[in-house]
Design an enzyme around this catalytic site. Structure first.
Site, PDB file in Angstrom:
ATOM      1  N   CYS A  77       0.819  -1.211   0.000  1.00 13.99           N
ATOM      2  CA  CYS A  77       0.000   0.000   0.000  1.00 13.99           C
ATOM      3  C   CYS A  77       0.859   1.269   0.000  1.00 13.99           C
ATOM      4  O   CYS A  77       1.478   1.575  -1.016  1.00 13.99           O
ATOM      5  CB  CYS A  77      -0.982  -0.069   1.157  1.00 13.99           C
ATOM      6  SG  CYS A  77      -2.432   0.938   0.871  1.00 13.99           S
ATOM      7  N   HIS A 130      -3.224  -5.159   1.818  1.00 14.51           N
ATOM      8  CA  HIS A 130      -2.497  -5.625   3.007  1.00 14.51           C
ATOM      9  C   HIS A 130      -2.792  -7.096   3.269  1.00 14.51           C
ATOM     10  O   HIS A 130      -3.838  -7.403   3.845  1.00 14.51           O
ATOM     11  CB  HIS A 130      -2.968  -4.858   4.244  1.00 14.51           C
ATOM     12  CG  HIS A 130      -2.706  -3.401   4.207  1.00 14.51           C
ATOM     13  ND1 HIS A 130      -1.598  -2.830   4.782  1.00 14.51           N
ATOM     14  CD2 HIS A 130      -3.411  -2.385   3.661  1.00 14.51           C
ATOM     15  CE1 HIS A 130      -1.625  -1.522   4.602  1.00 14.51           C
ATOM     16  NE2 HIS A 130      -2.712  -1.224   3.923  1.00 14.51           N
ATOM     17  N   GLU A 183      -1.081  -8.828   5.367  1.00 11.20           N
ATOM     18  CA  GLU A 183      -0.693  -9.029   6.776  1.00 11.20           C
ATOM     19  C   GLU A 183      -1.842  -8.751   7.738  1.00 11.20           C
ATOM     20  O   GLU A 183      -1.882  -9.306   8.833  1.00 11.20           O
ATOM     21  CB  GLU A 183       0.543  -8.173   7.114  1.00 11.20           C
ATOM     22  CG  GLU A 183       0.313  -6.688   7.368  1.00 11.20           C
ATOM     23  CD  GLU A 183       0.037  -5.871   6.100  1.00 11.20           C
ATOM     24  OE1 GLU A 183       0.017  -6.441   4.996  1.00 11.20           O
ATOM     25  OE2 GLU A 183      -0.178  -4.650   6.233  1.00 11.20           O
TER      26      GLU A 183
END
Ligand code: GLN
Length: 181
Positions: A80, A165, A167
């Site tokens: 990002c 994302h 994660e």
């Protein structure tokens, strides 16, 4: 050892994913830490790209990151805001990106209603948070995943970037692909 740039933004979640994969991971903030010989990869997390760009220059990290990027085995992954910083061309960023990934990126490209959303990609669950769009990819850039007609995961040699994302969903696949020896 994989470093996660910890100047601002969501670095903790990346550290958690790397550690879950059994990889050694550490926060990096200084030139010395970035030049550490044990480092074999770097993540630039999401956050606010203008602020992160400012810190990168305040702490004189730009040339060290760019030098690392020249080493073919040294893998760099930006998520990002991290992707925005890696890009070559970001017309609506009021700072100089690093220019390591030959893509053009538009910040905050999803309108208000789609400001933030979660999508199921083949590679796993993807959180898009005030995400950018990749509007051009250079010749040497591979598109590894797309969403809604735009590339969302790309790679140019040792430099990787995603507009989303992984994660935040605790997805391990992309980190594994990039950083597992
Ligand atoms: N909108 C942010 C920016 O332009 C990026 C958001 C994120 O990293 N999740 O910097």
């Amino acid at each position: 050892m994989i470093g996660v740039l910890a100047l601002q933004g969501g670095f903790a979640e990346h550290l958690a994913v790397l550690r879950e994969l059994g990889l050694d991971a550490c926060e990096v903030r200084t030139r010395e830490e970035l030049m550490d010989e044990r480092l074999r990869g770097l993540i630039i997390p999401g956050g606010e790209s203008t602020v992160m760009a400012k810190f990168i220059d305040e702490y004189s990290l730009r040339d060290v990151i760019c030098a690392r990027a020249q080493i073919p085995d040294f893998r760099i992954y930006g998520t990002c805001a991290g992707l925005i910083l890696l890009a070559k061309d970001v017309p609506n960023l009021k700072a100089q990106p690093l220019g390591l990934l030959d893509v053009s990126v538009e910040r905050n490209a999803y309108g208000r209603q789609l400001d933030s959303f979660i999508a199921e990609l083949e590679i796993g669950k993807a959180h898009f948070i005030r995400a950018p769009k990749i509007t051009r990819v250079g010749e040497g850039v591979e598109i590894l995943a797309s969403y809604d007609g735009s590339p969302v995961l790309v790679r140019q040699g040792n430099i990787w970037g995603s507009t989303f994302h992984p994660e935040l969903a605790g997805e391990l696949a992309i980190h594994k692909l990039i950083f597992r020896p």
